[in-house]
Design an enzyme around this catalytic site. Structure first.
Site, PDB file in Angstrom:
ATOM      1  N   THR A   1      -3.369   0.701   5.612  1.00  0.00           N
ATOM      2  CA  THR A   1      -3.127   1.897   6.422  1.00  0.00           C
ATOM      3  C   THR A   1      -1.653   2.252   6.282  1.00  0.00           C
ATOM      4  OG1 THR A   1      -2.460   0.754   8.455  1.00  0.00           O
ATOM      5  CG2 THR A   1      -4.819   1.073   8.125  1.00  0.00           C
TER       6      THR A   1
ATOM      7  N   ALA B   1      -0.726  -3.029   8.081  1.00  0.00           N
ATOM      8  CA  ALA B   1      -0.309  -2.125   9.159  1.00  0.00           C
ATOM      9  C   ALA B   1       1.203  -1.951   9.040  1.00  0.00           C
ATOM     10  CB  ALA B   1      -0.690  -2.717  10.514  1.00  0.00           C
TER      11      ALA B   1
ATOM     12  N   VAL C   1       1.864  -7.212   7.453  1.00  0.00           N
ATOM     13  CA  VAL C   1       2.863  -6.231   7.900  1.00  0.00           C
ATOM     14  C   VAL C   1       3.388  -5.460   6.683  1.00  0.00           C
ATOM     15  CG1 VAL C   1       5.115  -5.916   8.996  1.00  0.00           C
ATOM     16  CG2 VAL C   1       3.493  -7.595   9.907  1.00  0.00           C
ATOM     17  N   LYS C   2       3.321  -4.143   6.803  1.00  0.00           N
ATOM     18  CA  LYS C   2       3.770  -3.286   5.700  1.00  0.00           C
ATOM     19  C   LYS C   2       5.170  -2.767   6.012  1.00  0.00           C
ATOM     20  CE  LYS C   2       1.099   0.022   2.989  1.00  0.00           C
ATOM     21  NZ  LYS C   2       0.321   1.263   3.167  1.00  0.00           N
ATOM     22  N   LEU C   3       6.057  -2.908   5.041  1.00  0.00           N
ATOM     23  CA  LEU C   3       7.449  -2.486   5.239  1.00  0.00           C
ATOM     24  C   LEU C   3       7.880  -1.591   4.085  1.00  0.00           C
ATOM     25  CD1 LEU C   3       9.041  -6.006   5.972  1.00  0.00           C
ATOM     26  CD2 LEU C   3       8.628  -4.210   7.660  1.00  0.00           C
TER      27      LEU C   3
END
Ligand code: E4P
Length: 223
Positions: free
Chosen positions: A27, A65, A91-93
């Site tokens: 996402t 996310a 965790v998307k960064l």
């Protein structure tokens, strides 16, 4: 190559998960906003968490996310909160200086990170050195500016193999079925597809014509 859905729409996720071919979901803030705006809902923090939890349960695999903070300390806090929602959360960064710092800190804590918005092999190298579990080169957006998304992916896949880096490549910003074939042939670990591209992978007029004929012919003799 594993197949992920690039969406935050639960119906789309449930539909494709039922095919038995879905390994994960990615996402981003745009996709999450769309999932709520399409229903005319302005979500609370708890709505967002519940939505991400439902996605994790529907897919039974990694769900990226993305943080919305732009400074490393806030990214780390937000990343910890996202990771606490469900064990499937990755965790998307963004691949920025602050993103790298946050990636180092979160991966040191054992939280899996997907570094996004990657447009060069060197960005992928930096992300891998910062401990990312996944790097996401954006094929379609590179093609959009008249460059070659396939070439970007080829360089990244080759560099990771030559350097033996412990990071998986997610071919992202996929726009059409040819991108999927290309990503698989180039050795991407994962491709993340919009719902429409997933559906288009399966569709072939000769399959429909062939099935129609089999059914009609069998009707003539079936006991
Ligand atoms: C990746 O994880 C992103 O969500 C994504 O693939 C963005 O692609 P777009 O160019 O279709 O927005």
């Amino acid at each position: 190559m594993e197949l992920y859905l690039d969406t935050a729409n639960l119906e789309e996720i449930r539909e494709i998960a039922a095919w038995g071919v879905l390994s994960g979901v990615t996402t981003n803030p745009t996709l999450l906003a769309k999932a709520f705006l399409d229903r005319g809902v302005k979500p609370t923090g708890e709505d967002l968490r519940a939505h991400l939890r439902a996605i994790c349960e529907a897919v039974g695999g990694p769900v990226s996310a993305e943080v919305t903070a732009l400074e490393a300390p806030a990214m780390v806090e937000e990343g910890r909160r996202l990771a606490a929602i469900h064990p499937h959360i990755v965790v998307k960064l963004p691949t920025t200086e602050e993103g790298l710092k946050a990636c180092k800190a979160l991966s040191f804590e054992g939280i899996r990170v997907n570094m996004t918005l990657i447009f060069s092999a060197n960005q992928a190298l930096l992300a891998a050195r910062a401990g990312a579990a996944y790097v996401s080169p954006f094929l379609g957006r590179v093609d959009d500016i008249s460059w070659d998304g396939g070439e970007l992916l080829r360089e990244i896949v080759e560099m990771i193999a030559v350097q033996d880096l412990p990071v998986k490549v997610i071919a992202a910003s996929i726009r059409h079925p040819r991108h999927v074939t290309e990503a698989a042939l180039l050795g991407a670990d994962i491709a993340t597809l919009p719902h429409a591209v997933f559906k288009a992978l399966l569709k072939h007029p000769l399959t429909d014509i062939g099935l129609k004929r089999f059914t009609e012919d069998w009707e003539k003799v079936k006991p």
